[in-house]
Design an enzyme around this catalytic site. Structure first.
Site, mmCIF file in Angstrom:
data_model
loop_
_atom_site.group_PDB
_atom_site.id
_atom_site.type_symbol
_atom_site.label_atom_id
_atom_site.label_comp_id
_atom_site.label_asym_id
_atom_site.label_seq_id
_atom_site.Cartn_x
_atom_site.Cartn_y
_atom_site.Cartn_z
ATOM 1 N N ILE A 90 0.852 -1.196 0.000
ATOM 2 C CA ILE A 90 0.000 0.000 0.000
ATOM 3 C C ILE A 90 0.884 1.242 0.000
ATOM 4 C CG2 ILE A 90 -0.305 -0.220 2.512
ATOM 5 C CD1 ILE A 90 -3.090 1.133 2.104
ATOM 6 N N GLU A 91 0.731 2.049 -1.025
ATOM 7 C CA GLU A 91 1.556 3.242 -1.164
ATOM 8 C C GLU A 91 0.828 4.270 -2.004
ATOM 9 O OE1 GLU A 91 5.024 2.534 -3.784
ATOM 10 O OE2 GLU A 91 4.482 0.422 -3.642
#
Length: 344
Positions: free
Chosen positions: A165-166
């Protein structure tokens, strides 16, 4: 830098290109089931946790570009057994597909899984990455997102998953909470599933938002994993030392959020490096990988991986060469071989 490098934590510069036809071996081996890990939704305990090597060492392998290597060749040359297979994305709805466009089963990615399992290894599918439509954003709620994760778990009889997740997904507290709640549901229905969460980091470690949010929600994951590169201001610095500094920050954040001991916090922390020249023109060398492995071994980290096996080759010409090589002086598969020596 315009190369499709890693799930870039700062520059966000991984550009997905057209899928290359793979030369990976024929379909073999039955899909296999899971083993035990922490119970879902339980209040986290402070007890020591095994790192789970060789599962802890699973370099990213990507079929979307970069002349994907034959995993059997890499396994024979290095002793590595696991790969993190990237990336599972949305096809525009809450439906998981490889890169949001390749079929979940029956295509090159399924053949890759079968080839790895035929050699006695296994895979950790990675959901997310820097670009593309993220299930974490497209799925309307946590239950729907959990269902998308479950579809992949069931398709491959998985033992482990990675949530990468970024970017705008990581920066949105609501998306973070949706992901956390979905993982709680997944863990409640898959008691043997190992869960990793991968996200960006500054030089002194990551921000504490998602980790504290997860701890407050009663979610314990097996390995909070930082990407300690693309710092933007690390030119000429020792990336081995910077990685250790960032990992210490991660450990302290995990310790504070979950009220762990130092030992337990290390055992729930992980590193996902990048081999060679990074998006920010940092140079991560085989010698840096030796230092990072020694640090991981000293503290028994939950995970030790990197982006990517596609890049674990010397460049025949000028870097980046469609990101098929590292850009630094190395032997073929040298980065993988170094990390494959990690024993947990």
């Amino acid at each position: 830098m315009s190369s499709p490098a890693r799930h870039g934590s700062r520059s966000r510069s991984r550009h997905i290109r057209g899928a290359h036809r793979s030369t990976i071996g024929a379909v073999a081996a039955a899909l296999i089931g899971g083993t035990a890990t922490a119970a879902a939704g339980a209040v986290p305990s402070d007890g020591p946790k095994a790192a789970g090597a060789p599962q802890a060492v699973a370099p990213y392998l990507y079929n979307g570009w970069g002349n994907p290597p034959d995993p059997a060749t890499v396994m024979d040359a290095t002793g590595v057994k696991w790969f993190t297979l990237a990336f599972v994305l949305s096809n525009g709805t809450c439906d998981p597909q490889w890169d949001g466009s390749r079929p979940l089963t029956g295509g090159v990615d399924a053949r890759t899984v079968a080839a790895i399992r035929a050699k006695g290894g296994d895979v950790v599918p990675s959901f997310g990455g820097a670009n593309g439509n993220k299930l974490e954003q497209t799925c309307p709620d946590a239950s729907a997102l959990a269902g998308a994760y479950q579809k992949v778990i069931d398709a491959y009889g998985l033992k482990a998953i990675d949530i990468d997740i970024e970017g705008d997904a990581y920066d949105d507290p609501q998306v973070q909470q949706k992901t956390i709640d979905a993982l709680k549901q997944v863990k409640a229905h898959n008691s043997g599933l190992t869960t990793y969460v991968t996200f960006p980091s500054a030089q002194d470690g990551p921000d504490d938002g998602m980790i504290k949010r997860a701890a407050g929600s009663g979610l314990e994951v097996d390995g909070w994993t930082i990407m300690p590169f693309d710092f933007g201001d690390a030119g000429g610095q020792d990336m081995g030392e910077l990685t250790k500094k960032a990992a210490e920050g991660l450990k302290n954040t995990v310790k504070d959020a979950y009220k762990y001991s130092d030992d337990a916090a290390y055992r729930h922390s992980g590193i996902s490096s990048m081999n060679g020249i990074t998006d920010a023109n940092e140079r991560v060398t085989p010698q840096n990988f030796e230092a990072i492995r020694a640090y991981a071994q000293e503290h028994h980290l939950a995970r030790l991986t990197y982006w990517s096996a596609n890049r674990d080759r010397p460049c025949p010409g000028t870097y980046p060469n469609d990101d098929t090589c590292s850009g630094v002086d190395q032997q073929p598969w040298q980065f993988t071989k170094i990390f494959a020596g990690y024993t947990g």
